[in-house]
Design a protein around this motif. Structure first.
Motif, PDB file in Angstrom:
ATOM      1  N   ILE A 105       0.847  -1.208   0.000  1.00 32.25           N
ATOM      2  CA  ILE A 105       0.000   0.000   0.000  1.00 32.25           C
ATOM      3  C   ILE A 105       0.880   1.255   0.000  1.00 32.25           C
ATOM      4  O   ILE A 105       0.686   2.163  -0.810  1.00 32.25           O
ATOM      5  CB  ILE A 105      -0.966  -0.011   1.209  1.00 32.25           C
ATOM      6  N   GLU A 106       1.876   1.268   0.891  1.00 34.91           N
ATOM      7  CA  GLU A 106       2.751   2.461   1.000  1.00 34.91           C
ATOM      8  C   GLU A 106       3.498   2.747  -0.306  1.00 34.91           C
ATOM      9  O   GLU A 106       3.726   3.887  -0.672  1.00 34.91           O
ATOM     10  CB  GLU A 106       3.781   2.249   2.128  1.00 34.91           C
ATOM     11  N   THR A 134      -9.219  -4.800   2.481  1.00 34.46           N
ATOM     12  CA  THR A 134      -8.191  -3.747   2.491  1.00 34.46           C
ATOM     13  C   THR A 134      -7.695  -3.469   1.065  1.00 34.46           C
ATOM     14  O   THR A 134      -7.543  -2.312   0.653  1.00 34.46           O
ATOM     15  CB  THR A 134      -6.994  -4.190   3.377  1.00 34.46           C
ATOM     16  N   LEU A 135      -7.442  -4.547   0.316  1.00 34.49           N
ATOM     17  CA  LEU A 135      -6.928  -4.377  -1.051  1.00 34.49           C
ATOM     18  C   LEU A 135      -7.931  -3.619  -1.916  1.00 34.49           C
ATOM     19  O   LEU A 135      -7.577  -2.711  -2.668  1.00 34.49           O
ATOM     20  CB  LEU A 135      -6.625  -5.746  -1.668  1.00 34.49           C
ATOM     21  N   GLY A 139      -7.951   0.071  -4.036  1.00 35.48           N
ATOM     22  CA  GLY A 139      -7.985  -0.017  -5.503  1.00 35.48           C
ATOM     23  C   GLY A 139      -6.893  -0.892  -6.098  1.00 35.48           C
ATOM     24  O   GLY A 139      -6.504  -0.714  -7.261  1.00 35.48           O
ATOM     25  N   ILE A 140      -6.394  -1.820  -5.297  1.00 37.84           N
ATOM     26  CA  ILE A 140      -5.325  -2.714  -5.784  1.00 37.84           C
ATOM     27  C   ILE A 140      -5.966  -3.929  -6.467  1.00 37.84           C
ATOM     28  O   ILE A 140      -6.875  -4.552  -5.918  1.00 37.84           O
ATOM     29  CB  ILE A 140      -4.418  -3.152  -4.597  1.00 37.84           C
ATOM     30  N   LYS A 141      -5.509  -4.241  -7.677  1.00 42.04           N
ATOM     31  CA  LYS A 141      -6.091  -5.362  -8.436  1.00 42.04           C
ATOM     32  C   LYS A 141      -5.676  -6.691  -7.804  1.00 42.04           C
ATOM     33  O   LYS A 141      -4.528  -6.855  -7.365  1.00 42.04           O
ATOM     34  CB  LYS A 141      -5.622  -5.339  -9.896  1.00 42.04           C
ATOM     35  N   GLY A 161     -15.091 -10.654  -4.724  1.00 44.59           N
ATOM     36  CA  GLY A 161     -14.756  -9.483  -5.530  1.00 44.59           C
ATOM     37  C   GLY A 161     -13.384  -9.506  -6.168  1.00 44.59           C
ATOM     38  O   GLY A 161     -12.870  -8.461  -6.577  1.00 44.59           O
ATOM     39  N   ALA A 162     -12.782 -10.684  -6.267  1.00 44.98           N
ATOM     40  CA  ALA A 162     -11.461 -10.768  -6.909  1.00 44.98           C
ATOM     41  C   ALA A 162     -11.576 -10.378  -8.383  1.00 44.98           C
ATOM     42  O   ALA A 162     -12.634 -10.539  -8.997  1.00 44.98           O
ATOM     43  CB  ALA A 162     -10.906 -12.174  -6.785  1.00 44.98           C
TER      44      ALA A 162
END
Ligand SMILES: Cc1cc2nc3c(=O)[nH]c(=O)nc-3n(C[C@H](O)[C@H](O)[C@H](O)COP(=O)(O)O)c2cc1C
Length: 340
Positions: A105-106, A134-135, A139-141, A161-162
Motif C-alpha cells: 500500500i505504501e 483492504t486491497l 484499488g489494488i487489483k 470481488g477478486a
C-alpha cells in the motif's frame, strides 16, 4: 457488433498490460531485474516469496523491508504495472503477510497475487476477507491463485470481488495441487463456473499451449517454468541449461506436504523418490517435507545450483524449451498468435 471495449481482453485491460500474460510467482526465483523485464515485455511481472534474497530470514520486519527494497528497484527499472505475492493460506493472515501488505500500500503497487489454499476443504475456500477488503479499499487489483483450484473455491473467490482467478493444472511446476486434475480439464471446468476472467497455469510453454489455453476458455496465461531459463532470471546457469537439456520424461514425481512435487534429477531427489516408493503415503509426505526443508531445497538447488543437496522443481512444459532466451523473446514467442 461488439463495441471496441467489449473486444478488449479483460485480463490485459484490468491489469493495464499489453498481453494477458502473467508471470508465475516463484519462491526465490524472482527479483527486481527479472520482474521488470517481464513487465517491460508487455506482461505482468510478480515479485514472489523471497524475491531478490539468497538467505532465509525469520523476521517479519526484515521480510517486509526486503520486499520494499525489491519493489523500489523494480519501480526504478520499469514504469509498467507489476505485482507482489501475498500468502493468505492457512486461516488468519500471518504477520509476514500483514507487513508486506502495508508495504504494498505504501509503495503504491498496483496489483497483488493472493496465494490461498483453495478447495482443500470447504473451510479453505476463498481468501482472507480482511485482506481482500483492504486491497479493494485501496484499488489494488487482485489475482487469486489457489493451491488447489475447485468450482466452490473459484465461486467463493468471485463472490469476494477478486479481479482474476488462476486455474492451476497438475502439469505445473512448484507446489502441485492434490486434486490431480490436468490443465486441459481444469480450465474449462473453472471457466464454466465463474464470470470473472480466468488465467491458466501449468504447462504453458510455447505458442501452441497458449492457443490451447484460450481455446479452453482462458482469457490469459500464467507462466512459471518457461521463464526460468531466461537471461534475466536469477536461477543458477547450470539449472537453466539442465532445463533446456531436459524433457518431461526426465521429471520425477514424489509425495511431500501438502501433496506432490516433481523435480529434475538430483541426489536429493533419489532419496525423495525412494521414500515415496518405500513408505506409506502419510509417512512419505512428512519425511520428504523434512528433507526438502520447505522451499530451502529450491533455493539450494535452483538458485545456488547445488544438484546434490537441492531440487529443481519445474513443470511438464519443459519439453518445449530449447534455449536460454531473453524474457522479451519468450513472451513474444508465446504470444505470437495473440490478437488482442
Ligand atoms: C521453481 C518454482 C517455484 C514456485 N514457487 C511458487 C510460490 O512460491 N508461490 C506460488 O504461488 N507459486 C509458485 N510456483 C508456481 C507458479 O507460480 C506457477 O503456478 C507455475 O509455475 C505454473 O506452471 P508452469 O511451471 O508449468 O508454468 C512455483 C513454480 C516454480 C516452477
Amino acid at each position: 457488433m461488439k463495441s471496441e471495449e467489449n473486444r478488449m481482453n479483460r485480463i490485459a485491460s484490468i491489469l493495464g498490460i499489453k498481453y494477458p500474460f502473467i508471470q508465475g510467482a516463484m519462491s526465490w526465483l524472482t527479483d527486481a531485474k527479472f520482474v521488470a523485464a517481464v513487465s517491460n515485455a508487455g506482461s505482468l511481472g510478480i515479485l514472489g516469496p523471497n524475491a531478490g534474497a539468497h538467505t532465509v530470514t525469520t523476521s517479519a520486519d526484515e521480510t517486509a523491508e526486503r520486499m520494499r527494497d525489491q519493489i523500489k528497484q523494480t519501480q526504478a527499472l520499469t514504469d509498467k504495472p507489476f505485482a507482489v505475492t501475498l500468502i493468505v493460506a492457512g486461516g488468519e493472515t500471518s504477520i509476514f503477510t500483514k507487513k508486506i501488505l502495508d508495504v504494498v500500500i505504501e509503495e503504491h503497487v498496483p496489483a497483488v497475487l493472493l496465494n490461498s489454499l483453495g478447495g482443500v476443504s470447504s473451510a479453505t475456500y476463498g481468501v482472507d476477507p480482511a485482506t481482500m477488503k483492504t486491497l479493494k479499499a485501496h484499488g489494488i487489483k487482485t489475482i487469486v491463485r489457489s493451491l488447489q483450484p475447485s468450482i466452490e473455491d473459484a465461486q467463493a473467490v468471485e463472490a469476494q470481488g477478486a479481479d482474476i482467478y488462476v486455474a492451476t493444472g497438475f502439469d505445473e511446476g512448484g507446489t502441485m495441487p492434490g486434486g490431480e486434475i490436468g490443465s486441459f480439464a481444469i480450465m474449462p471446468m473453472i471457466a464454466d463456473a465463474i464470470a470473472i476472467p480466468v488465467a491458466l497455469a501449468g504447462g504453458i510453454a510455447d505458442a501452441r499451449t497458449v492457443n490451447a489455453a484460450f481455446a479452453l476458455g482462458a482469457e490469459g496465461v500464467y507462466v512459471g517454468s518457461r521463464l526460468i531459463p531466461t537471461t534475466e532470471n536469477p536461477a543458477a546457469e547450470n539449472v537453466k541449461q539442465l532445463i533446456v537439456d531436459s524433457t518431461a520424461e526426465d521429471l520425477t514425481l514424489f509425495r511431500t506436504l501438502p501433496d506432490y512435487y516433481r523435480s529434475l534429477p538430483t541426489k536429493l531427489v533419489d532419496q525423495l523418490a525412494e521414500n515415496d516408493r518405500t513408505l506409506p503415503a502419510v509417512e512419505a509426505k512428512k519425511a520428504n517435507a523434512k528433507l526438502m526443508g520447505g522451499t530451502s531445497g529450491m533455493r539450494i538447488g535452483m538458485l545456488d545450483g547445488d544438484l546434490e543437496h537441492g531440487y529443481v522443481s519445474v513443470g511438464t512444459g519443459i519439453s518445449m524449451v530449447h534455449s536460454i532466451q531473453s524474457v522479451q523473446a519468450v513472451v513474444d514467442e508465446l504470444m505470437a498468435d495473440y490478437r488482442g
